[in-house]
Design a protein around this motif. Structure first.
Motif, PDB file in Angstrom:
ATOM      1  N   ARG A  45       2.131 -11.237 -41.457  1.00  0.00           N
ATOM      2  CA  ARG A  45       2.727 -11.960 -42.579  1.00  0.00           C
ATOM      3  C   ARG A  45       1.918 -11.908 -43.647  1.00  0.00           C
ATOM      4  N   ALA A  48       2.063  -8.418 -45.264  1.00  0.00           N
ATOM      5  CA  ALA A  48       3.400  -8.247 -45.585  1.00  0.00           C
ATOM      6  C   ALA A  48       3.687  -8.893 -47.153  1.00  0.00           C
ATOM      7  N   LEU A  50       3.792 -12.172 -47.364  1.00  0.00           N
ATOM      8  CA  LEU A  50       4.650 -13.427 -47.234  1.00  0.00           C
ATOM      9  C   LEU A  50       3.703 -14.753 -47.090  1.00  0.00           C
ATOM     10  N   ARG A  69       4.901 -13.607 -51.707  1.00  0.00           N
ATOM     11  CA  ARG A  69       6.022 -14.139 -51.422  1.00  0.00           C
ATOM     12  C   ARG A  69       7.066 -13.461 -52.356  1.00  0.00           C
ATOM     13  N   ARG A  75       7.089  -5.373 -53.995  1.00  0.00           N
ATOM     14  CA  ARG A  75       7.309  -5.967 -53.124  1.00  0.00           C
ATOM     15  C   ARG A  75       7.977  -5.215 -51.766  1.00  0.00           C
ATOM     16  N   THR A  76       8.712  -4.130 -52.455  1.00  0.00           N
ATOM     17  CA  THR A  76       9.269  -3.215 -51.252  1.00  0.00           C
ATOM     18  C   THR A  76       8.424  -2.109 -50.891  1.00  0.00           C
ATOM     19  N   ILE A  78       6.167  -2.549 -48.662  1.00  0.00           N
ATOM     20  CA  ILE A  78       5.771  -2.764 -47.387  1.00  0.00           C
ATOM     21  C   ILE A  78       6.951  -3.238 -46.587  1.00  0.00           C
ATOM     22  N   LEU A  80       8.432  -4.445 -42.637  1.00  0.00           N
ATOM     23  CA  LEU A  80       7.992  -5.359 -41.439  1.00  0.00           C
ATOM     24  C   LEU A  80       9.141  -5.416 -40.368  1.00  0.00           C
ATOM     25  N   PHE A  82      10.115  -7.300 -37.119  1.00  0.00           N
ATOM     26  CA  PHE A  82       9.948  -8.528 -36.429  1.00  0.00           C
ATOM     27  C   PHE A  82       9.868  -8.501 -35.098  1.00  0.00           C
ATOM     28  N   PRO A 102      19.027  -4.561 -47.963  1.00  0.00           N
ATOM     29  CA  PRO A 102      18.008  -4.368 -48.999  1.00  0.00           C
ATOM     30  C   PRO A 102      18.546  -3.314 -50.027  1.00  0.00           C
ATOM     31  N   ARG A 146      16.905  -1.411 -41.101  1.00  0.00           N
ATOM     32  CA  ARG A 146      16.669  -2.184 -42.439  1.00  0.00           C
ATOM     33  C   ARG A 146      15.214  -2.037 -43.145  1.00  0.00           C
ATOM     34  N   LEU A 150      14.431   1.008 -47.575  1.00  0.00           N
ATOM     35  CA  LEU A 150      13.909   0.990 -48.752  1.00  0.00           C
ATOM     36  C   LEU A 150      12.627   2.155 -49.044  1.00  0.00           C
TER      37      LEU A 150
END
Lengths: 217, 285
Positions: A45, A48, A50, A69, A75-76, A78, A80, A82, A102, A146, A150
């Motif tokens: 995290r 990423a 976050l 955040r 931002r895009t 990286i 992730l 989960f 996205p 997902r 991007l």
């Protein structure tokens, strides 16, 4: 290069990451193993963007990250994946919404969502199903799609294959390898499964150790 | 073959109960809409010759101490009570929802400040505070709505804030951030749709509560003007007749408070159950 340098992070008095350094180079797969609770997901995290670490720095392609955040730059860049796909998708979304979100958020054409779904073995009849109507494997395929939507330069897979059957594991890893080969993206593969990491990683597998308990005052 | 029974887990939706609640509410709403349109009787018409008549075919709910038809006045009273309850609940939900949303999303100083305001309002006894608010205005439906809204928006604020805080920490919100969603898009696409069932439930459950407040304030003589039919005014008037044995002038308005309360509660429960996508798809099978 996506790099964490001497990153420290605490939840209250509990230090989860204690001066951890790790770097993911473009085109390589870095394996990261470690016991439960050692901070692997927290590190994912942080990388990423976050979570803001309390100490140390994260750099992206040589530039130190100063915003986190929502306001993180690039931002895009990286992606992730989960560990638990059930928690990683909005329960109200259909499978296609999950993959296309996205693209919609960044106003890009949705053709890529169809292509990624096909590459990951998701047939069109699954598109209108909601998360509780598909299996963990199908849901994780959508989550990988997902994450790739991007075209991130770095992809972090946080115990992506836990709880999945061997064939789904192999399929997902193969698709990410295809993506890495075609784009030169860097991949951070986090897992308990050292056998998988040994096979997948392009270098040595790093092990994250449990931080020492800080003395209580 | 052994029968498979479902054990544990949350209760499944109960459509039959919901149908009964919907029918009850539909009948009540139809009555308050249609009766004033079709009847030629004046609900304020005083007929001392027919004072204190018990229920009969001519007056199914009887008449009050000045000969007014209790059924007709109950329908008018219910109309006022439902309208006041609905508007008060909506105002509370909108105000509280906005405060909770801002507090939950902004966090930090704004969250702490707003929550201290909520605590401040909650520290006041809400019926007494409501009496104070309504006493600032002349008796009217608007004053009752303001009184209920001012004393009850905090419930919606707390619910929305806690839902936002829970949702903000979910991995799917992190995934949306990573997917390039702006803060506004996350609110629109993820937070609002996921907290809507809880807010809707709180709003719907607020309606009967607001009705009770309206009746309580009217009963205390602080709600609607005494000559207007409201359920609280009718119970207040009826208590004087109780000693003379005229039970009907309080009982029927009282039942008309209870009936929408139970129906709305049952319906709210059903709405919440339907809002769960898993149950919704199971119901569709």
């Amino acid at each position: 290069m996506l790099e964490a340098v001497d990153v420290t992070l605490s939840y209250g008095r509990r230090t989860v990451l204690d001066r951890v350094s790790v770097s993911v180079r473009p085109g390589e797969v870095l394996g990261l193993a470690g016991p439960s609770g050692c901070g692997k997901s927290t590190l994912a995290r942080v990388l990423a963007l976050l979570l803001r670490p309390s100490g140390g720095a994260v750099t992206l392609d040589g530039r130190p990250v100063s915003r986190w955040r929502h306001r993180a730059p690039h931002r895009t860049s990286i992606g992730l994946v989960f560990q638990q796909p059930r928690l990683a998708v909005d329960p109200r979304f259909t499978l296609f919404d999950v993959i296309a979100e996205p693209l919609r958020a960044t106003r890009r054409p949705l053709e890529r969502a169809h292509r990624l779904a096909a590459e990951l073995g998701l047939t069109p009849e699954l598109f209108t199903r909601r998360p509780h109507e598909v299996s963990d494997g199908q849901l994780q395929r959508a989550c990988v799609a997902r994450a790739l939507a991007l075209e991130p330069r770095y992809l972090i897979c946080d115990e992506m294959t836990t709880m999945l059957d061997a064939s789904t594991q192999a399929h997902l890893v193969a698709r990410i390898e295809d993506y890495r080969a075609s784009t030169g993206a860097g991949v951070l593969a986090i897992s308990h499964d050292t056998e998988l990491l040994d096979r997948w990683s392009t270098g040595t597998v790093h092990t994250l150790n449990q931080p020492e308990e800080s003395p209580r005052t | 073959m052994a029968a498979v029974t479902r054990r544990g887990g949350p209760a499944r939706p109960r459509p039959r109960r919901a149908r009964l609640a919907t029918t009850t509410l539909a009948v009540l709403v139809a009555a308050v809409v249609v009766v004033p349109l079709v009847t030629r009787l004046d609900q304020q018409l005083v007929d001392l010759g027919a004072a204190g008549l018990p229920p009969s075919p001519a007056h199914p709910f009887g008449t009050d101490e000045v000969g007014r038809d209790v059924l007709l006045r109950s329908v008018y009273g219910l109309r006022v009570s439902l309208l006041v309850g609905l508007v008060a609940a909506l105002v509370s939900a909108v105000v509280g929802g906005l405060v909770g949303l801002v507090a939950g999303i902004a966090g930090g100083v704004a969250d702490r400040l707003l929550m201290r305001v909520v605590d401040g309002f909650n520290a006041l006894p809400h019926l007494l505070f409501g009496v104070f608010v309504v006493a600032l205005f002349s008796p009217s439906a608007g004053a009752v709505v303001a009184s209920v809204a001012v004393t009850h928006w905090t419930t919606a604020a707390r619910i929305v804030r806690s839902e936002v805080l829970t949702l903000r920490g979910r991995p799917f919100v992190d995934a949306a951030i990573l997917g390039g969603s702006s803060r506004a898009r996350i609110v629109r696409r993820h937070l609002l749709p996921n907290l809507a069932p809880q807010l809707l439930l709180a709003t719907v459950l607020m309606i009967p509560h607001a009705i009770w407040h309206e009746t309580a304030l009217s009963f205390l003589g602080l709600g609607l003007p005494a000559h207007l039919a409201s359920l609280g005014n009718m119970i207040n008037d009826g208590q004087r007749s109780l000693l003379a044995g005229d039970w009907w002038s309080s009982l029927f308005p009282g039942l008309l408070i209870l009936l929408p309360t139970l129906a709305i509660s049952a319906l709210a429960q059903h709405v919440r159950d339907r809002a769960n996508p898993r149950w919704r798809s199971e119901l569709a099978l």
